[in-house]
Design a protein around this motif. Sequence first.
Motif, PDB file in Angstrom:
ATOM      1  N   ARG A 165      36.406  -2.944  27.929  1.00 51.73           N
ATOM      2  CA  ARG A 165      36.348  -2.877  29.221  1.00 51.73           C
ATOM      3  C   ARG A 165      36.660  -1.399  29.709  1.00 51.73           C
ATOM      4  O   ARG A 165      37.615  -1.144  30.365  1.00 51.73           O
ATOM      5  CB  ARG A 165      37.258  -3.683  30.063  1.00 51.73           C
ATOM      6  CG  ARG A 165      36.724  -5.186  29.815  1.00 51.73           C
ATOM      7  CD  ARG A 165      35.413  -5.338  30.515  1.00 51.73           C
ATOM      8  NE  ARG A 165      35.154  -4.937  31.878  1.00 51.73           N
ATOM      9  CZ  ARG A 165      35.286  -5.442  32.889  1.00 51.73           C
ATOM     10  NH1 ARG A 165      35.931  -6.830  32.780  1.00 51.73           N
ATOM     11  NH2 ARG A 165      35.293  -5.217  33.960  1.00 51.73           N
ATOM     12  N   ALA A 166      36.017  -0.249  29.086  1.00 52.34           N
ATOM     13  CA  ALA A 166      36.352   1.044  29.427  1.00 52.34           C
ATOM     14  C   ALA A 166      36.203   1.369  30.815  1.00 52.34           C
ATOM     15  O   ALA A 166      36.855   2.209  31.316  1.00 52.34           O
ATOM     16  CB  ALA A 166      35.492   2.052  28.406  1.00 52.34           C
ATOM     17  N   ASP A 167      35.315   0.333  31.572  1.00 51.15           N
ATOM     18  CA  ASP A 167      35.173   0.875  33.092  1.00 51.15           C
ATOM     19  C   ASP A 167      36.507   0.556  33.848  1.00 51.15           C
ATOM     20  O   ASP A 167      36.606   1.105  35.026  1.00 51.15           O
ATOM     21  CB  ASP A 167      34.227  -0.277  33.573  1.00 51.15           C
ATOM     22  CG  ASP A 167      34.301  -1.548  33.375  1.00 51.15           C
ATOM     23  OD1 ASP A 167      34.596  -1.998  32.081  1.00 51.15           O
ATOM     24  OD2 ASP A 167      34.435  -2.527  34.354  1.00 51.15           O
ATOM     25  N   CYS A 168      37.331  -0.165  33.125  1.00 50.51           N
ATOM     26  CA  CYS A 168      38.520  -0.540  33.913  1.00 50.51           C
ATOM     27  C   CYS A 168      39.612   0.447  33.957  1.00 50.51           C
ATOM     28  O   CYS A 168      40.940   0.226  33.941  1.00 50.51           O
ATOM     29  CB  CYS A 168      39.027  -2.041  33.662  1.00 50.51           C
ATOM     30  SG  CYS A 168      38.176  -3.217  34.431  1.00 50.51           S
ATOM     31  N   LEU A 169      39.292   1.606  33.074  1.00 45.41           N
ATOM     32  CA  LEU A 169      40.563   2.583  32.676  1.00 45.41           C
ATOM     33  C   LEU A 169      40.400   3.723  33.753  1.00 45.41           C
ATOM     34  O   LEU A 169      40.332   4.697  33.421  1.00 45.41           O
ATOM     35  CB  LEU A 169      40.049   3.224  31.189  1.00 45.41           C
ATOM     36  CG  LEU A 169      40.266   2.406  30.051  1.00 45.41           C
ATOM     37  CD1 LEU A 169      39.627   3.216  28.891  1.00 45.41           C
ATOM     38  CD2 LEU A 169      41.778   2.041  30.095  1.00 45.41           C
ATOM     39  N   SER A 170      40.200   3.133  34.984  1.00 47.84           N
ATOM     40  CA  SER A 170      40.249   4.152  36.157  1.00 47.84           C
ATOM     41  C   SER A 170      40.433   3.098  37.438  1.00 47.84           C
ATOM     42  O   SER A 170      40.398   1.882  37.315  1.00 47.84           O
ATOM     43  CB  SER A 170      38.716   4.651  36.481  1.00 47.84           C
ATOM     44  OG  SER A 170      37.730   3.716  36.522  1.00 47.84           O
ATOM     45  N   PHE A 171      41.108   3.908  38.358  1.00 45.62           N
ATOM     46  CA  PHE A 171      40.963   3.241  39.515  1.00 45.62           C
ATOM     47  C   PHE A 171      39.881   2.607  40.476  1.00 45.62           C
ATOM     48  O   PHE A 171      40.029   1.427  40.854  1.00 45.62           O
ATOM     49  CB  PHE A 171      41.985   4.128  40.761  1.00 45.62           C
ATOM     50  CG  PHE A 171      43.386   4.348  40.494  1.00 45.62           C
ATOM     51  CD1 PHE A 171      44.227   3.453  41.224  1.00 45.62           C
ATOM     52  CD2 PHE A 171      44.039   4.990  39.449  1.00 45.62           C
ATOM     53  CE1 PHE A 171      45.549   3.485  40.985  1.00 45.62           C
ATOM     54  CE2 PHE A 171      45.309   5.101  39.021  1.00 45.62           C
ATOM     55  CZ  PHE A 171      46.212   4.499  39.943  1.00 45.62           C
TER      56      PHE A 171
END
Length: 804
Positions: A165-171
Motif C-alpha cells: 500500500r505505497a499509495d498510503c505513504l502520503s496525506f
Amino acid sequence: MKISLSWLAEYVDLTLSPEALAHGLTMAGLEVEKVEDRFARLDTVLAAHIVSVAPHPAGGKLTVCGVDAGRGVMSVVCGAENAVPGLVAALALPGTVLADGTVVEEGSVRGVPSPAMLCSAAELGLGEDASGLLALAPETAPGTPVNKAFGLSDSVFELNVTPNRADCLSFLGVAREVAALCGTRVRRPAIALPAGGEPISDLTGVEIKAPKLCPRYVARLLKGVTVGPSPFWLADRLRSVGLRPINNIVDVTNFVMMETGQPLHAFDFDLLSEHRIVVRTGEPGEAFTTLDGRSVTLTSENLMICDGVKPVALAGVMGGQNSEIGPSTQNVLIESAHFSPMSVRKTAKRLGYHTDASHRFERGTDPDGASLACARAAQLMLATAGGTVAEGECDAYPLPFTPRRVVLSTAVVNRHLGTALTRQEIAELLAAIDIPTEPIEGDELAAMQPSFRPDIGRSEDLVEEVARLYGYDKIPVTAPNFPMEAPPPDPAAIFSADVRRIACGMGFFEAVNFSFMAANAPDLLNIPEGDPRRRMLPVANPLAADEAVMRTSLVPGILKTVAFNMSQQNRDLRLFEAGKVFLTVSGELLPNEPEMLVLALSGCRPRSWHSKDAPQDFYDAKGAAEGLISALGIRNALFEKLPAAETCYFRPGRAARVLANGSTLGRVGEIRRDVLSRFGVKQPVFLVEMDMEALFAALPEKISYSPLPKFPSVARDLTLVLSRSVPAAIVCDKARELATEWLESVDVFDVYEKKPNTDGKKSLSLRLVYRAADRTLTDAAVNLAQEKITSELLFAFDATLSGT
C-alpha cells in the motif's frame, strides 16, 4: 508513517472522532499503531505570572524574575526584554522538550539558581517570534498548561502501512481512505503557476539512458530564489510528522513528498555541468559522495542521476554533496521521477541506505503523479523562496504507464466473501477509492487499474478491496462447506516414527543435524572412488565451508555431534539420527533421497549401583541392532562378517553386515581410529547404520501372536567341534530347519577356540529349548528329537561332539 489530523483536515472533511477514525482505518487495513497528541509535550509548560523583576547580580541584560506558576513563587533567570511584572508568560518545567529538541534542565545561570525556563513562541514551536516571551491572556490562571490555555490539540496517527500500500505513504493517499470511511470527497490542492517565464527547453534538458530503470523523469526550473528558513506553517507541518526543517527549498520537497507520496529532489542548477540531466547506470568502480558525506563505490546496477559530466545523485535514494542546496543557491532544478522499485531496493540495500525517498520508491510510486508533484513543489517554492519559474517542464516519459483491465464477477465476490452485494454496490465501493469501473456482460464489472495502485493486477486484488471497504465486521461468519475426511496414514511415516520411538526406548537420544556436510567428507570417511556416496549435490549458497554439499551419509553429522558432546565432557553417549541423504543421479535434475538411520555408542554403559563402569563395545552395538530388528518384528535377520573392501570407516574384523531375506539392512561395527581422529574424537565409537527403506521392506506382512505357554520347557545343550569358518548363525538356522514342532528356540551360549581344539577348529555350544503346546514332554521324546538334530548337524558341518 505519521499523519497529523490537523494537516489531514486540509484534504478531507473529518466527520469521525479520532478514536472512531483510528478504528475505521485499522479495520480497513491501515493499522493505527499509536495515537498521540503532538501538543502533549506542552503539559509541562505552565502559565506563570511574573511577580517581580530584578537585575541579575552579574549585570548585563539578564534579570531574575519572581514567577508564580501555581506552586508558589520561584526565581527564574531570563534575558527577554518584555519580562515585566504583571506579564503572564510560558514557564517550561524541567523535562520539557523544546521545539529544537532541547530538554529543559534545572540549573543555574551565572551563579543564580534557575529551576525552570521562561520561553518564547519560537522555543515552544508555537510561532516564529523569538524576540521575547510568549504572552498569555492576563486572566489565565497560574499553573494552567499552555496547550490548554491556547486550546492546542492535534492527534497524530502512527500508521503501519503494509508494503503493498505505497499509495498510503502520503496525506492524499490516506485522505482517499478517510473519504471512503466518512462518505466525503478528497480536496486536492489547486496548482497554478505564473506564465511568461523563459521556456525551460532553452535552459535545460533531460536524457534517459536506462528507461527500464527510470520510466519517467520530470524537471522544473526556478531562478532567482532566496534560500532561508521556512515560514512557520511549513516548518510546523514537517515537525508534526517528525521531520526536521532545514530550509525553505528542501522543506518544500519534503512537504510535497508527505502530501503526494512522490519523493522529490532539488539541485543547485548552477552546480550542474552543462545545465542538463542524464539518467544512466553507474560505471564499475566510479566514486560518489552523498549528502551525508559518505563516499560510495558504484556498480553497473546502481542507477545514477548525472549532469553532463558527473553523477549528482543516487536515483531514488539520496542526492550528492556536489549539487546540494546551500545558502547561496539562486537557481533550483526540481526533480520528480518514477524509478524501478527493484533498482532502488538493490542500490539502497547494497549501500546500506534507508531514506524516506527510498522507502517509497521501493514500494512503487505513481508514475502519472510525477508531473503534478513537480508543479506543486514549484508553486510552494515560489511562495516561500520567491523567484521566477521557467515556462513548462522537461518530461521524459519513454515507457508510459499502461493500466491493467481487471474483470470482476459479482458472483465470485459474493462466493469468496459470503455476502450478497449487487454489482452497483461493488462499483460504488471501488469508486470511493478512485478505482473506476464499468458494467459489462452478465454480472461482471471491468475495472481499470489506477496508476497509484501498482498492487492491483487481478480480480482477487479487487475482492480484497471490496472486503475491506464493505467492512470485515459485516461479513457473516459461516462454517466451511467441504468434507472433513482425514487422509489415510502414510505407512512410511508411521514406520519412521516407530523406529525413533524404539531407539528412544533403548536409551538413545535423538540428534538432529543440518542436511549438509563438507565437500571432503567422503575423504574423511575413506569412501572409495565410484561409491554412490561420492555423488554429491553442491549447495548454491552454503552457510559455511563445512556445509557446502548435501549430505550423502549421516555418519559425518553424527560423528561431529559425538565430538561436540565430548568437548562438553559428555563422554558416555548413546545417540541416533534418522533422516534423508541425497545421492545425485546422472542425467536427472533431482537426487535420490533414501532415508537412513545411524546409532552411535561410545564411552561406558549406563551406570548402576550394583555394577561397575564397563565400556561399550561391538556387542553393545550389535545388541542395539538386534533389539531394533526384533522390535520391528523382523525374525530372520542374521549378521555376517563385513568384507574388507566394504569396511571404509569401520575397523576390519570388527564390523558386520546385517541381512534379512537375502537383502542387506545395514552394517554394524567399530569406527576406525584414523577416521575418529579426523573428526576430533579421542575414544572408541561403535556405529549401527541401517537403510530405512530396506528395513521397511523386510517388515513381515502379518504379525502373528500365540498364547502364553501352559506347559514347561525342556532344555538340552549340545557342543559341536567344527571349522572356525562356519558361522554360528548358519548352524542355528540349520537346527531350526531340522526341528520338530516342539523346538522353541536355538541359542549360542559359548564359543571356545583354544586347546584342546586343534588349529582351525572351535567348540560351539548350543542350547535347544523344547516345549509342547498340549502336554508336558517326556525325556524320552526330547532325547529322540535331540539325537536326530545332533546327527544331522554333525553330518551337515563335518563336526564332532566335544569330548569324542
